[in-house]
Write a protein that holds these residues in place. Structure first.
Motif, PDB file in Angstrom:
ATOM      1  N   LEU A 292      35.742  43.319   0.248  1.00  0.00           N
ATOM      2  CA  LEU A 292      34.849  42.917   1.074  1.00  0.00           C
ATOM      3  C   LEU A 292      35.235  41.807   1.956  1.00  0.00           C
ATOM      4  CD1 LEU A 292      32.407  42.182  -2.282  1.00  0.00           C
ATOM      5  CD2 LEU A 292      32.029  43.844  -0.242  1.00  0.00           C
ATOM      6  N   ILE A 293      36.556  41.077   1.440  1.00  0.00           N
ATOM      7  CA  ILE A 293      36.800  39.858   2.310  1.00  0.00           C
ATOM      8  C   ILE A 293      37.978  40.334   2.918  1.00  0.00           C
ATOM      9  CG2 ILE A 293      37.599  37.528   2.274  1.00  0.00           C
ATOM     10  CD1 ILE A 293      34.662  38.081   1.224  1.00  0.00           C
ATOM     11  N   PRO A 296      38.262  44.153   5.467  1.00  0.00           N
ATOM     12  CA  PRO A 296      37.373  43.959   6.556  1.00  0.00           C
ATOM     13  C   PRO A 296      37.938  43.297   7.813  1.00  0.00           C
ATOM     14  CG  PRO A 296      35.947  43.758   4.748  1.00  0.00           C
ATOM     15  CD  PRO A 296      37.374  43.786   4.517  1.00  0.00           C
ATOM     16  N   GLN A 297      38.247  42.103   7.429  1.00  0.00           N
ATOM     17  CA  GLN A 297      38.985  41.223   8.278  1.00  0.00           C
ATOM     18  C   GLN A 297      40.424  41.717   9.100  1.00  0.00           C
ATOM     19  OE1 GLN A 297      38.437  36.766   8.125  1.00  0.00           O
ATOM     20  NE2 GLN A 297      37.758  37.537   5.949  1.00  0.00           N
ATOM     21  N   ARG A 300      40.246  44.678  11.226  1.00  0.00           N
ATOM     22  CA  ARG A 300      39.704  44.322  12.694  1.00  0.00           C
ATOM     23  C   ARG A 300      40.595  43.963  13.559  1.00  0.00           C
ATOM     24  NH1 ARG A 300      33.530  42.418  11.305  1.00  0.00           N
ATOM     25  NH2 ARG A 300      33.279  43.803   9.793  1.00  0.00           N
ATOM     26  N   HIS A 377      31.661  38.528  16.199  1.00  0.00           N
ATOM     27  CA  HIS A 377      31.329  37.152  15.253  1.00  0.00           C
ATOM     28  C   HIS A 377      32.603  36.211  15.938  1.00  0.00           C
ATOM     29  CE1 HIS A 377      34.693  39.227  13.204  1.00  0.00           C
ATOM     30  NE2 HIS A 377      35.150  38.082  12.898  1.00  0.00           N
TER      31      HIS A 377
ATOM     32  N   PRO B 112      34.496  34.572   8.179  1.00  0.00           N
ATOM     33  CA  PRO B 112      34.119  34.651   9.505  1.00  0.00           C
ATOM     34  C   PRO B 112      33.372  36.068   9.922  1.00  0.00           C
ATOM     35  CG  PRO B 112      36.383  34.635   9.356  1.00  0.00           C
ATOM     36  CD  PRO B 112      35.847  34.360   8.025  1.00  0.00           C
ATOM     37  N   HIS B 113      33.667  37.104   9.251  1.00  0.00           N
ATOM     38  CA  HIS B 113      32.816  38.267   9.508  1.00  0.00           C
ATOM     39  C   HIS B 113      31.549  38.518   8.979  1.00  0.00           C
ATOM     40  CE1 HIS B 113      34.711  38.852   5.610  1.00  0.00           C
ATOM     41  NE2 HIS B 113      34.320  40.082   5.485  1.00  0.00           N
ATOM     42  N   TYR B 155      26.912  33.937  12.805  1.00  0.00           N
ATOM     43  CA  TYR B 155      27.948  33.799  12.112  1.00  0.00           C
ATOM     44  C   TYR B 155      28.638  32.444  12.287  1.00  0.00           C
ATOM     45  CZ  TYR B 155      27.988  38.898  12.589  1.00  0.00           C
ATOM     46  OH  TYR B 155      27.573  40.063  12.393  1.00  0.00           O
TER      47      TYR B 155
END
Lengths: 380, 265
Positions: A292-293, A296-297, A300, A377, B112-113, B155
């Protein structure tokens, strides 16, 4: 100069004005970038002349002087004298017109060519569906399973009245797409696990992952393919035989996995420690935190190098030619072995190159869009 | 530093309960970073509902101490008991403790996402297994309490530092913790945003939350703290009411520290 009292009173704000006309617009751009001085004007004119000459030459060769078809003799031989008389001043696209089915589908039985053609369409459809974010959930799993099953049935046949076609006769574009799709679809999840494993606190897992990456990355892909095709069967019990394509596929997955793992690891390392700590402090489990954390980051952040590697491996599938698998490039090469068509390599390679370009460019464009979209974001 | 707080009338009434078992017990806690002895025989008891402010020069071990309480750092000797559960290598005990202990970081550490709302609902949904709708209602309630419900769909990167830290507080509160840890929550903020975060923490203190706050905000300490702990070089040097610690320092080390932080004000 203005008087002092005016300066010490309430300051007036300067009015907002339009930018001066001469600094915006197409003319200003031209002047600033192409004709800013005598040297830059000279360079612009010289390069402009060269570009025009090159484009005119290409158009002459590819279109104006080109021959699109040649007569076929009654014995089935193509009569390529017209092409040979051009002596390279024009393209002989007739070779593509005549041989495109062989290039696309290799030695697959001619009357069954609709099957690999449909397979290619299914692959493209699968890519398009997978690219749509609307489908980014569990429905993708049955879609992939279903499509890949249909692809397998179409290629092999032997059921539903389709004649059986052994793997040795497959070739061309479907082979390239099979190797690339299965390769990356398995290598990518593998690489994530390996990247996570390399950062694991458990020494055994960490050592295993480091060994895997260093060993696989340290040898050329060609030697892995040789091992898969020549050495691996020696270790199998007598009578047991694993399909050559499958062996190449596994070698390819292992190789791509090692490279991708390092890209993913770079993403994991780019994340600030605070993200891990915040997730820990909330009581998320390891897999929740990772799924979840962290991933995903991290993923990207590494979209550009990931796609770079994807594109590289898409083209590296052509290396399977050295163990005698007939991919798109090999099929193209073989098409011009026939005496009538010898010497028309340029046209064939341009055609094959364009097919690679279409797929790679699509990946590149899609990833650029995805990157902009997923990193929304970060913008303020 | 925060004049507004010092001028508000008096101390916020404490909800401290000495009859209940202590919320946090640190018993002779020792920790080393390599050869560096960063926590030396730290003893501290925090009662349920008590508000403790920890101050001290940088490198004094105050952050390390509160990070040991939810095991972001592991201690090597001594015992730490949180909400009746002793911290050990038992992962289930650790999960139980982390569910009950909220933490706010100096650098916010929002995800941040994810949107502000998703930041707040993540842990309730995945750790507390709360239905999504209920978690969102709860999150909106806390975002309203920290006065930024209108930012829920944005965000974190689109918010100011003060707003981000208030979201971080709301995010921690959404887990309905019994204890809140603050690790220098205002140190990374621009001066004009410190007050909005401190006000939020004062409001939280008024609800009776057990809090340990590492901060140099003396006004906040005076207004809210039941006790102030002064640490230096990994040791707890002095403990007392804000009055005792700030107006009547016993040790030279505390006197030196106070003179240093007060010089700027």
């Amino acid at each position: 100069m203005s008087d002092i009292t005016a300066n010490t009173s309430v300051p007036r704000s300067a009015p907002r004005r339009e930018a001066p006309v001469a600094t915006t617009g197409a003319l200003a751009w031209l002047r600033a970038n192409l004709f800013s001085g005598w040297l830059s004007t000279a360079v612009t004119l010289a390069l402009g002349y060269l570009i025009v000459r090159a484009v005119m030459g290409l158009v002459d060769w590819a279109f104006i002087n080109a021959i699109w078809s040649v007569p076929i003799a009654p014995n089935g031989q193509a009569q390529t004298q017209a092409c040979r008389e051009l002596q390279g001043s024009g393209a002989c696209w007739a070779v593509v017109t005549e041989k495109h089915r062989f290039m696309l589908f290799g030695t697959y039985p001619y009357e069954q060519h609709w099957r690999p053609a449909l397979v290619c369409v299914l692959f493209v459809g699968l890519y398009v569906v997978s690219a749509m974010r609307r489908f980014w959930n569990w429905t993708l799993v049955p879609i992939w399973m279903g499509t890949l099953t249909v692809i397998g049935i179409l290629m092999w046949g032997g059921v539903f009245g389709l004649p059986y076609v052994p793997q040795e006769r497959w070739g061309g574009l479907p082979i390239t797409l099979i190797l690339a799709t299965f390769g990356l679809a398995f290598a990518f999840p593998l690489s994530i696990l390996v990247a996570l494993g390399r950062r694991s606190n458990l020494p055994a897992i960490k050592v295993l992952c480091v060994l895997y990456v260093e060993l696989i990355r340290g040898v050329p892909l060609i030697s892995l393919l040789f091992m898969a095709s020549v050495m691996f069967p020696l270790f199998l019990p007598e009578g047991m035989n694993i399909d050559k394509l499958l062996r190449a596929q596994i070698a390819f997955i292992l190789f791509a996995g090692a490279y991708l793992a390092e890209v993913v690891r770079a993403g994991l390392q780019g994340l600030p420690k605070g993200q891990y700590e915040a997730a820990d402090a909330m009581g998320l489990s390891y897999w929740q935190k990772t799924g979840l954390i962290i991933l995903p980051q991290a993923l990207r952040m590494v979209i550009p190098p990931l796609v770079n590697t994807f594109i590289g491996f898409f083209k590296d599938t052509s290396l399977v030619l050295i163990i005698g698998i007939f991919d798109l490039l090999t099929a193209g090469k073989t098409a011009i072995v026939e005496p009538a068509w010898q010497g028309f390599g340029v046209e064939v390679y341009v055609f094959v190159g364009l097919i690679y370009l279409v797929f790679c460019f699509a990946m590149s464009k899609y990833s650029a869009g995805l990157e902009a979209d997923l990193n929304k974001h970060r913008r303020r | 530093m925060s004049a507004a707080l010092e001028t508000t009338e008096g101390h916020i009434a404490s909800a401290m309960r000495t009859d209940a078992p202590p919320a946090i017990v640190l018993d002779k806690v020792n920790k080393w970073f390599g050869a560096l002895h960063v926590l030396r025989d730290v003893d501290l008891q925090v009662a349920t509902g008590e508000r403790v402010v920890v101050c001290g020069p940088s490198g004094s071990g105050k952050s390390t101490m509160i990070r040991c309480i939810n095991r972001l750092e592991t201690h090597q000797e001594g015992r730490i008991i949180v909400d009746g559960i002793e911290l050990s290598d038992d992962l289930r005990a650790l999960d139980a403790i982390r569910r009950e202990v909220g933490m706010v970081f100096q650098s916010f550490n929002l995800f941040p996402h994810l949107t502000v709302l998703e930041n707040c609902t993540l842990a309730p949904i995945w750790v507390r297994k709360m239905p999504k709708k209920e978690a969102e209602e709860l999150a909106m309630e806390y975002l309203t309490r920290v006065k930024i419900p209108e930012q829920a769909k944005k965000y974190p990167g689109q918010l100011s530092g003060g707003q981000q830290q208030r979201v971080a507080i709301a995010r921690a509160l959404c887990m309905k913790p019994k204890i809140m840890l603050f690790d220098e929550p205002t140190s990374a903020l621009d001066p004009e945003m410190i007050k909005e975060v401190l006000d939020t923490m004062v409001m939280l203190a008024a609800t009776g939350m057990t809090m340990i706050v590492v901060t140099h905000e003396m006004g906040f300490a005076r207004q809210v703290a039941d006790r102030v702990v002064f640490m230096d070089q990994g040791e707890v040097v002095e403990v007392g009411t804000p009055d005792q610690v700030f107006n009547d320092p016993k040790t030279d080390r505390l006197k030196l520290f106070l003179s240093q932080i007060l010089r700027g004000h």
